[in-house]
Design a protein around this motif. Structure first.
Motif, mmCIF file in Angstrom:
data_model
loop_
_atom_site.group_PDB
_atom_site.id
_atom_site.type_symbol
_atom_site.label_atom_id
_atom_site.label_comp_id
_atom_site.label_asym_id
_atom_site.label_seq_id
_atom_site.Cartn_x
_atom_site.Cartn_y
_atom_site.Cartn_z
ATOM 1 N N MET A 178 0.837 -1.194 0.000
ATOM 2 C CA MET A 178 0.000 0.000 0.000
ATOM 3 C C MET A 178 0.877 1.252 0.000
ATOM 4 O O MET A 178 0.535 2.254 -0.566
ATOM 5 C CB MET A 178 -0.909 0.010 1.226
ATOM 6 C CG MET A 178 -2.074 -0.961 1.144
ATOM 7 S SD MET A 178 -3.153 -0.609 -0.246
ATOM 8 C CE MET A 178 -3.843 0.955 0.260
ATOM 9 N N LYS A 179 1.994 1.172 0.679
ATOM 10 C CA LYS A 179 2.927 2.301 0.746
ATOM 11 C C LYS A 179 4.353 1.784 0.586
ATOM 12 O O LYS A 179 4.667 0.695 1.069
ATOM 13 C CB LYS A 179 2.830 2.997 2.108
ATOM 14 C CG LYS A 179 1.411 3.071 2.644
ATOM 15 C CD LYS A 179 0.974 4.404 2.978
ATOM 16 C CE LYS A 179 -0.546 4.412 2.879
ATOM 17 N NZ LYS A 179 -1.218 5.308 3.694
ATOM 18 N N LYS A 181 8.406 1.481 1.346
ATOM 19 C CA LYS A 181 9.297 1.671 2.499
ATOM 20 C C LYS A 181 10.093 2.946 2.239
ATOM 21 O O LYS A 181 10.387 3.265 1.079
ATOM 22 C CB LYS A 181 10.244 0.479 2.630
ATOM 23 C CG LYS A 181 9.627 -0.722 3.301
ATOM 24 C CD LYS A 181 10.732 -1.769 3.507
ATOM 25 C CE LYS A 181 10.153 -3.041 4.040
ATOM 26 N NZ LYS A 181 11.093 -4.158 3.944
ATOM 27 N N CYS A 197 4.782 12.597 -7.666
ATOM 28 C CA CYS A 197 3.812 12.056 -6.708
ATOM 29 C C CYS A 197 2.429 12.629 -7.009
ATOM 30 O O CYS A 197 2.215 13.837 -6.931
ATOM 31 C CB CYS A 197 4.224 12.398 -5.272
ATOM 32 S SG CYS A 197 2.993 11.834 -4.092
ATOM 33 N N ALA A 201 2.273 13.739 -1.587
ATOM 34 C CA ALA A 201 2.718 13.110 -0.337
ATOM 35 C C ALA A 201 4.197 13.377 -0.069
ATOM 36 O O ALA A 201 4.724 12.962 0.954
ATOM 37 C CB ALA A 201 2.463 11.608 -0.397
ATOM 38 N N PHE A 213 8.139 12.577 3.780
ATOM 39 C CA PHE A 213 7.157 11.637 3.243
ATOM 40 C C PHE A 213 5.917 11.651 4.139
ATOM 41 O O PHE A 213 5.984 11.282 5.311
ATOM 42 C CB PHE A 213 7.803 10.235 3.187
ATOM 43 C CG PHE A 213 6.878 9.127 2.781
ATOM 44 C CD1 PHE A 213 5.894 9.301 1.810
ATOM 45 C CD2 PHE A 213 7.006 7.870 3.365
ATOM 46 C CE1 PHE A 213 5.061 8.253 1.435
ATOM 47 C CE2 PHE A 213 6.176 6.817 2.993
ATOM 48 C CZ PHE A 213 5.199 7.017 2.035
ATOM 49 N N SER A 215 2.996 9.823 4.827
ATOM 50 C CA SER A 215 2.444 8.488 4.596
ATOM 51 C C SER A 215 0.913 8.498 4.499
ATOM 52 O O SER A 215 0.321 7.709 3.754
ATOM 53 C CB SER A 215 2.914 7.585 5.730
ATOM 54 O OG SER A 215 2.290 6.362 5.669
ATOM 55 N N CYS A 218 -0.195 9.136 0.957
ATOM 56 C CA CYS A 218 0.309 8.188 -0.056
ATOM 57 C C CYS A 218 -0.763 7.163 -0.431
ATOM 58 O O CYS A 218 -1.434 6.607 0.435
ATOM 59 C CB CYS A 218 1.549 7.489 0.496
ATOM 60 S SG CYS A 218 2.131 6.148 -0.539
ATOM 61 N N GLY A 220 0.148 4.631 -2.639
ATOM 62 C CA GLY A 220 0.873 3.429 -3.069
ATOM 63 C C GLY A 220 0.947 3.241 -4.573
ATOM 64 O O GLY A 220 0.918 2.114 -5.053
ATOM 65 N N PHE A 233 13.077 4.980 -1.688
ATOM 66 C CA PHE A 233 11.814 4.235 -1.602
ATOM 67 C C PHE A 233 12.037 2.818 -2.116
ATOM 68 O O PHE A 233 12.776 2.602 -3.074
ATOM 69 C CB PHE A 233 10.740 4.904 -2.471
ATOM 70 C CG PHE A 233 10.529 6.349 -2.133
ATOM 71 C CD1 PHE A 233 9.722 6.719 -1.072
ATOM 72 C CD2 PHE A 233 11.156 7.344 -2.882
ATOM 73 C CE1 PHE A 233 9.542 8.056 -0.757
ATOM 74 C CE2 PHE A 233 10.982 8.677 -2.576
ATOM 75 C CZ PHE A 233 10.182 9.033 -1.512
#
Ligand code: SF4
Ligand code: SF4
Length: 349
Positions: A178-179, A181, A197, A201, A213, A215, A218, A220, A233
């Protein structure tokens, strides 16, 4: 019981013989026909050669339809992660209008975000994001190199459909990412990722010269993973293989949901390698040539292919490749949701 058609030994002649024995009446004049294949990652040498497809090109020309070769962009960083580089690789590997007489179109657009949401209401997905140019095709011919795969045990038609026809955001969801790292210590503050983006985000801390970032914003989509050259990322590959298989099967279901009677599956049982053609290296195949399996049910075509490979090898090749993966799981789940059946009868051509 589903009929599955099989011809021994992969060659242009045998492929034509097989095709002439199949019912291709589902392809109508002026149909847009997506030929879903895999052009092979940069250093891969075991992808299916476009030369082999020439009998199919000839037969489709007789039908006066509009065929095109297609694939979708990858989520991992490589030469097939955007349509521009993807087309270059395709061309270097022999897939081009000039060499084949039919064009190559990357199905999910230049950045992998061109998709249609298909309602499926299944366990993992209410809607699945399917690459637009595959969704809008009138017919689909799924051309699959049958080989091993680290998450599926084997990669056949179902994987080619579910993972291969999903747009990049869907591929993220297939891996539960979903997001991404986020490793801020790698950031040099170049700011390049910000404009990519879609959800704002990302923003730059001008004082510290690092990215911030958010989150919560975001969604994903995975754009930043590709754009940043500093590995800030990354994709969290942390899902169990069973869940990835289930999710992929659901996407496969979405791809063909509105194409009843308009899809043909063809598995090429040749150059059977441990890993798939996304791996950027030359692989040595365990088996070089068995034959071609085709049919109208992806579960039956995959199950038959699996059994044929293991029969020729004399033991379970895919268990040998990937001992910890239960490869039947994908077929059982596909049966459970109505994608097809493992009950098949071979018609040898
Ligand atoms: S995350 Fe990557 S692309 Fe974004 S500012 Fe940092 S180094 Fe540049
Ligand atoms: S994954 Fe997409 S939405 Fe999330 S930060 Fe990266 S570019 Fe933005």
């Amino acid at each position: 019981m589903t009929e599955v058609y099989y011809v021994k030994n992969v060659s242009q002649e045998n492929f034509e013989k097989l095709l002439r024995n199949l019912d291709l009446s589902f392809v109508k004049p002026k149909d847009f026909v997506a030929l879903k294949t895999h052009f092979g990652e940069d250093k891969c040498v075991t992808y299916i050669s476009p030369k082999l497809y020439s009998p199919l090109v000839k037969i489709l020309a007789e039908k006066e339809c509009f065929p095109f070769y297609t694939d979708t962009n990858t989520i991992y960083v490589g030469k097939r992660a955007n349509a521009v580089e993807h087309l270059k690789i395709a061309s270097e590997h022999g897939f081009s209008l000039e060499s084949l007489g039919i064009p190559v179109i990357i199905a999910d657009g230049i950045k992998g975000n061109d998709y249609v949401e298909v309602e499926i209401n299944l366990k993992h997905f209410v809607k699945a994001k399917i690459a637009s140019n595959i969704y809008y095709s009138d017919a689909l011919i799924c051309l699959t190199h049958f080989k091993g795969h680290m998450l599926f045990g084997f990669g056949g038609s179902i994987k080619n459909l579910g993972m291969g026809c999903a747009a990049r955001p869907a591929k993220f969801l297939l891996h539960n990412a979903m997001k991404p790292k986020f490793k801020v210590e790698n950031c040099i503050g170049c700011g390049r990722c910000i404009s990519y983006c879609p959800k704002k985000a990302l923003k730059l801390d001008y004082e510290k010269k690092v990215i911030i970032f958010d989150s919560a914003k975001c969604v994903g989509c995975g754009e930043c993973v590709h754009i940043c050259d500093y590995k800030v990322f990354s994709i969290p590959w942390d899902l169990t293989y069973k869940e990835v298989q289930e999710r992929t099967v659901e996407c496969a279901y979405a791809v063909v949901k509105d194409k009843i009677g308009k899809v043909l599956y063809i598995n090429f049982l040749m150059n059977v390698t441990q890993d798939c053609d996304c791996i950027n290296k030359k692989q040595i195949p365990k088996i070089t040539n068995i034959g071609i399996v085709a049919g109208y049910d992806p579960v039956a075509v995959d199950y038959c292919s699996l059994n044929l490979v293991n029969e020729v090898y004399g033991k379970d090749l895919f268990k040998e490749f990937w001992p910890k993966i239960d490869y039947l799981f994908q077929l059982d789940y596909a049966e459970e949701i109505g994608l097809g059946s493992k009950q098949y009868k071979i018609v040898e051509i």
